[in-house]
Design an enzyme around this catalytic site. Structure first.
Site, PDB file in Angstrom:
ATOM      1  N   LYS A 200       0.991  -1.291   0.216  1.00  8.58           N
ATOM      2  CA  LYS A 200      -0.023  -0.228   0.017  1.00  8.58           C
ATOM      3  C   LYS A 200       1.343   1.513   0.153  1.00  8.58           C
ATOM      4  O   LYS A 200       1.515   1.149   0.692  1.00  8.58           O
ATOM      5  CB  LYS A 200      -0.953  -0.028   1.124  1.00  8.58           C
ATOM      6  CG  LYS A 200      -1.597   1.329   1.139  1.00  8.58           C
ATOM      7  CD  LYS A 200      -2.859   0.880   2.695  1.00  8.58           C
ATOM      8  CE  LYS A 200      -3.655   2.607   2.390  1.00  8.58           C
ATOM      9  NZ  LYS A 200      -5.149   2.347   3.093  1.00  8.58           N
ATOM     10  N   LYS A 253      -1.861  -1.233  -3.904  1.00 10.70           N
ATOM     11  CA  LYS A 253      -2.633  -0.077  -3.739  1.00 10.70           C
ATOM     12  C   LYS A 253      -2.074   1.037  -3.820  1.00 10.70           C
ATOM     13  O   LYS A 253      -0.793   1.152  -3.197  1.00 10.70           O
ATOM     14  CB  LYS A 253      -3.701  -0.652  -2.501  1.00 10.70           C
ATOM     15  CG  LYS A 253      -3.942   0.665  -2.138  1.00 10.70           C
ATOM     16  CD  LYS A 253      -5.162   0.585  -0.472  1.00 10.70           C
ATOM     17  CE  LYS A 253      -6.125   1.864  -0.317  1.00 10.70           C
ATOM     18  NZ  LYS A 253      -6.262   2.289   0.406  1.00 10.70           N
TER      19      LYS A 253
HETATM   20  C1  PBG Z   1      -7.609   3.476   5.272  1.00 14.59           C
HETATM   21  C2  PBG Z   1      -7.549   3.647   4.240  1.00 14.59           C
HETATM   22  C3  PBG Z   1      -7.631   3.989   3.198  1.00 14.59           C
HETATM   23  C4  PBG Z   1      -8.282   3.563   1.469  1.00 14.59           C
HETATM   24  C5  PBG Z   1      -8.522   2.167   1.933  1.00 14.59           C
HETATM   25  N1  PBG Z   1      -8.714   2.201   3.140  1.00 14.59           N
HETATM   26  C6  PBG Z   1      -7.013   5.878   2.997  1.00 14.59           C
HETATM   27  C7  PBG Z   1      -5.627   5.847   2.924  1.00 14.59           C
HETATM   28  O1  PBG Z   1      -5.309   5.235   3.988  1.00 14.59           O
HETATM   29  O2  PBG Z   1      -5.965   7.347   3.782  1.00 14.59           O
HETATM   30  C8  PBG Z   1      -7.947   4.400   0.098  1.00 14.59           C
HETATM   31  C9  PBG Z   1      -8.715   3.948  -0.507  1.00 14.59           C
HETATM   32  C10 PBG Z   1      -9.579   4.666  -1.459  1.00 14.59           C
HETATM   33  O3  PBG Z   1      -8.654   6.017  -2.085  1.00 14.59           O
HETATM   34  O4  PBG Z   1     -10.445   4.741  -2.574  1.00 14.59           O
HETATM   35  N2  PBG Z   1      -6.386   3.136   5.826  1.00 14.59           N
END
Ligand code: PBG
Length: 328
Positions: A200, A253
């Site tokens: 991520k 991601k």
């Molecule tokens: C929370 C989380 C996030 C997303 C999914 N879970 C945001 C972040 O890490 O700030 C993003 C998903 C998206 O942008 O569609 N930790």
């Protein structure tokens, strides 16, 4: 003029029938996971401005949405609660409330459609007054790793107890998969899956999601825990760790700027690989499509298929309602 041209790739493209016969990758409803945003109240549908066509739904409307998705062939939903600021605190205490909005909604869905898989996100941000995925040291601003693991483990356990099938740690703390796996197993939840947000990245594509949950960090950024987007070898290290620690599915991601990472992950694991087609990717296509600059549905289909081509086994996407009419 006649040329002796033995090899003509165009023969395999000459009509739709031959094209479908030789097709290497296909997108089907089996590949898709629907992220959904949840709010308190009844009969409420609150549009998310930066995600045209997508809304936060109250429990009753969300259940209706999940029923429709199930009927359309979707087998998994990922739930994100948008909580009132008054419910947020430093320790994400609300995440452990057995009667919280998320927990009640999980039960609604499980009662109505027992076979619909429910995935839930594990990270502190939707519940945290600091808007970070981990616990913030007030003096230094540091995101405290091991102290956060206890909070995440309790959160995961609470979600499993409510009926969540797939725990999705999205926080990027070191050692979280092991901590959560051990906690779940100790409490008898050895059948609850973990889909690790393995690679991520600290991404600017998450903006609209943070609007939806009002969860942006109050100070600093997430770069000390989410990955640096310049790197790909680091993803392989994360794969090894999440595998060792007991993850069942690995995720990359965001998606569309990270197809190389998806490919790398697929080649470096025997576990299933998921990709998250995130909020900013959705927003870009919708914005261009609203202006008539792109055919939004077709671009979405092309994007989602590129995830499959890169090696993703499943995709979390906000485009489900846009593309499902074209899928087998
Ligand atoms: C929370 C989380 C996030 C997303 C999914 N879970 C945001 C972040 O890490 O700030 C993003 C998903 C998206 O942008 O569609 N930790």
């Amino acid at each position: 003029m006649s040329y002796l041209n033995l090899k003509r790739p165009r023969r395999n493209r000459k009509n739709d029938s031959i094209r479908s016969l030789i097709r290497e990758n296909s997108l089907t409803t089996n590949d898709l996971i629907a992220p959904l945003f949840l709010i308190d109240g009844k009969d409420k549908r609150v549009p998310i401005e930066s995600m045209p066509g997508f809304s936060r739904l109250s429990r009753d409307l969300l259940l209706k949405e999940v029923r429709e998705l199930w009927q359309m062939g979707i087998k998994c939903v990922s739930l994100f609660p948008a909580l009132d600021e008054s419910l947020k605190d430093k320790f994400a205490t609300e995440s452990k409330n057995p009667n919280g909005l998320l927990q009640q909604t999980i039960k609604d869905i499980k009662n109505a459609i027992p076979d619909m898989l429910i995935m839930t996100d594990v990270a502190m941000d939707p519940y945290s007054s600091d808007g970070h995925d981990g616990l913030v040291d007030d003096k230094t601003g540091e995101i405290l790793n091991d102290e956060t693991l206890d909070i995440l483990s309790a959160m995961a356990l609470n979600q499993a107890q409510a009926g969540s099938d797939i725990i999705g740690p999205s926080d990027m703390m070191d050692g979280r998969i092991r901590a959560i796996r051990e906690t779940l197993d100790n409490e008898g939840f050895h059948n609850t899956l973990i889909m690790a947000y393995t690679a991520k990245y600290a991404s600017y594509f998450y903006g609209p999601f943070r609007d939806a949950l009002d969860s942006a960090p109050k100070s600093g950024d997430k770069k000390t825990y989410q990955m640096d987007y310049h790197n790909v070898k680091e993803a392989i290290r994360e794969i090894k760790l999440d595998e060792e620690e007991g993850a069942d599915i690995l995720m990359v991601k965001p998606g569309i700027s990270y197809l190389d990472v998806i490919k790398e992950m697929k080649e470096n694991t025997t576990l299933p690989v998921a990709a998250y087609n995130v909020s900013g990717e959705y927003a870009m296509v919708k914005a261009a499509s609203e202006r008539g600059w792109l055919d939004g549905d077709m671009v979405a289909l092309e994007m989602l298929t590129s995830f499959k081509r890169a090696g993703a086994d499943m995709i979390l996407t906000y485009f489900i309602r846009d593309v499902i009419k074209y899928l087998a």
